[in-house]
Design a protein around this motif. Structure first.
Motif, PDB file in Angstrom:
ATOM      1  N   ASP A  93       0.808  -1.069   0.066  1.00  0.00           N
ATOM      2  CA  ASP A  93      -0.002   0.016   0.022  1.00  0.00           C
ATOM      3  C   ASP A  93       1.029   1.123  -0.047  1.00  0.00           C
ATOM      4  OD1 ASP A  93      -2.901   1.345   0.669  1.00  0.00           O
ATOM      5  OD2 ASP A  93      -1.461   1.881   2.216  1.00  0.00           O
ATOM      6  N   PHE A  94       0.549   2.357  -0.601  1.00  0.00           N
ATOM      7  CA  PHE A  94       1.474   3.238  -0.912  1.00  0.00           C
ATOM      8  C   PHE A  94       1.590   4.036   0.420  1.00  0.00           C
ATOM      9  CE2 PHE A  94       2.036   7.806  -1.616  1.00  0.00           C
ATOM     10  CZ  PHE A  94       3.177   8.076  -2.548  1.00  0.00           C
ATOM     11  N   LYS A 152       3.600  12.461  -3.401  1.00  0.00           N
ATOM     12  CA  LYS A 152       1.952  11.984  -3.571  1.00  0.00           C
ATOM     13  C   LYS A 152       1.699  10.827  -4.464  1.00  0.00           C
ATOM     14  CE  LYS A 152       0.207  16.879  -3.437  1.00  0.00           C
ATOM     15  NZ  LYS A 152      -0.495  18.102  -4.154  1.00  0.00           N
ATOM     16  N   ASP A 153       0.690  10.237  -4.033  1.00  0.00           N
ATOM     17  CA  ASP A 153       0.498   8.954  -4.820  1.00  0.00           C
ATOM     18  C   ASP A 153       0.199   9.183  -6.359  1.00  0.00           C
ATOM     19  OD1 ASP A 153      -0.199   6.494  -5.579  1.00  0.00           O
ATOM     20  OD2 ASP A 153      -2.084   6.215  -4.312  1.00  0.00           O
ATOM     21  N   GLY A 154       0.755   8.637  -7.305  1.00  0.00           N
ATOM     22  CA  GLY A 154       0.663   8.828  -8.667  1.00  0.00           C
ATOM     23  C   GLY A 154       1.395   9.881  -9.250  1.00  0.00           C
TER      24      GLY A 154
END
Length: 454
Positions: free
Chosen positions: A43-44, A320-322
């Motif tokens: 999980d990120f 940040k995720d992504g």
């Protein structure tokens, strides 16, 4: 011997476990070395502390100590300048001279704090929304609703915001630096905007800003119960931490002394843990954790460490995720008063510190001279007998004094030749004060709404 399909799902290494059936009916299981793979999907926001070697803690703490030393001159000025605020009540009797302080520095800080507080912390809320690219009825309604919601949250939903920001302004104008940390609080379960003093955000003076700094550390002090809650709810790994020692930080000691407090706790178990949250660019492959999906270069991570035990409590991704550029996510905002040579800015301490020292010295001379002029001391000849050193006859009273072999009392006693302060000295004090106030005014030009010259 017949080989069956590899057995997957055990999360070992890149080589799968192979089950073979021998000719005699026996079974042979071939597996790689027992070592957990660091390549399985994560999980990120997962805590990576238990997957990273302890070497990362030692490297970050070594760099932290270097950053502390790089700003030692600033810390020394900050600590010595607290006395110039004149907040500590001192006894004049022990030194037999006045200990009065001049309010120049304190007045400048409080005046600027009041003006900024009125501008930044209005009773209706600090948030205002502006539409860019033209207005329309629908956009205006959305903007107004967003503004109302934000102001309701900052004034009622986050009751700590106003007093915390007001305290931040005092430290900001004193030292010239203040920080805000904006993040989702794991225990309060809501977003918060907390002030961080310059003494608790450690950045190397070689840095230009927080985005390009190699490393910066947020220091906080948490009680044992708070630490246990963070561990129990899974935000930090469950490590046995060493008992903390009282802080020896020079700024903390000076602040406590000014407030009339002591840093010594009657119960050692009640001493708060010194927690370091360090943001740094790291390649976790150097510390035993490989992530094939990420580029082979240092990326931003946030490492939480208990300083006393030197144990890491959390390691989390700092972007940040992504985000395909893996840019460092900024959770801190740096407010600087007067930018100067290094990372840290200048405040009233630096602009008015020397003038405050000069004016304090002049004031003390004036008060001391007046005190001795109205209650003079002096010398008495050896052999003169006095029942007490305090001779203060009232109206119509006569005190006895045995002057021994002296035939004239004026020969037995001689007052000290005190001199009054000259007018030239007084004019110098006035000139220093005016120049200092002009300097302070230059740094606090009002920029309120509706002014035509801004």
């Amino acid at each position: 011997m017949n080989e069956l399909s590899p057995v997957g799902g055990f999360g070992l290494s890149d080589q799968a476990t192979v089950v073979s059936v021998n000719d005699d009916g026996g079974v042979t299981i071939s597996s790689p070395a027992v070592r957990r793979s660091r390549d399985e999907p994560l999980d990120f926001h997962q805590n990576l502390a238990d997957r990273v070697d302890e070497a990362v803690t030692h490297e970050l703490l070594d760099r932290y100590e270097y950053d502390q030393k790089s700003r030692s001159g600033f810390i020394e000025n900050y600590t010595s300048g607290i006395d110039l605020l004149g907040l500590e009540t001192k006894d004049d009797k022990s030194k037999k001279t006045s200990q009065i302080g001049h309010p120049l520095l304190l007045e400048s800080v409080v005046r600027a704090q009041s003006a900024a507080g009125a501008e930044l912390l209005p009773s209706a809320g600090p948030c205002k929304v502006q539409l860019l690219g033209g207005n329309d009825a629908g956009g205006d309604d959305i903007a107004q609703a967003f503004q109302d919601d934000m102001n309701a949250y900052l004034t009622a939903g986050a009751p700590e915001y106003y007093p915390d920001t007001d305290r931040m302004l005092f430290g900001f104008f004193y030292s010239g630096n203040a920080f805000k940390k904006i993040y989702h609080h794991p225990l309060r379960k809501r977003p918060v905007s907390e002030s961080v003093g310059v003494e608790d955000l450690i950045v190397s003076q070689d840095a230009t800003d927080l985005e390009t700094a190699i490393q910066y550390a947020h220091r906080s002090f948490m009680s044992t119960s708070q630490v246990r809650r963070m561990q129990t709810f899974g935000d930090w790994v469950d490590e046995d931490l060493a008992q903390s020692q009282p802080s020896t930080d020079a700024i903390k000691q000076a602040q406590l002394r000014t407030a009339g407090l002591t840093n010594t706790s009657s119960r050692p178990q009640d001493v708060a843990h010194e927690i370091l949250e360090i943001t740094a660019d790291l390649d976790l492959a150097d510390y035993g954790f490989h992530q094939p999906s990420l580029p082979d270069l240092p990326l931003s991570y946030i490492v939480t460490i208990d300083k006393a035990s030197r144990k890491k409590l959390a390691v989390r991704r700092g972007w940040k995720d992504g985000d395909e550029q893996f840019k460092r996510r900024q959770r801190f905002v740096h407010y600087g008063m007067v930018p100067s040579f290094g990372f840290l800015c200048l405040g009233f301490l630096h602009l008015l510190g020397n003038q405050t020292k000069a004016l304090r010295g002049i004031w003390r001379l004036l008060v001391t001279s007046g005190m001795y002029a109205n209650a003079p001391g002096g010398f008495r000849a050896k052999g003169v007998k006095m029942s007490t050193n305090d001779i203060n006859p009232g109206p119509g009273e006569w005190q006895e004094l045995d002057i021994g072999s002296f035939d004239d009392i004026a020969k037995a006693l001689m007052p000290m030749p005190y001199k009054d302060v000259s007018q030239v000295f007084m004019s110098l004090a006035e000139a220093i004060g005016q120049d200092a106030m002009r300097m302070g005014g230059m740094a606090t030009t009002e920029v309120g709404e509706g002014r035509t010259n801004t």
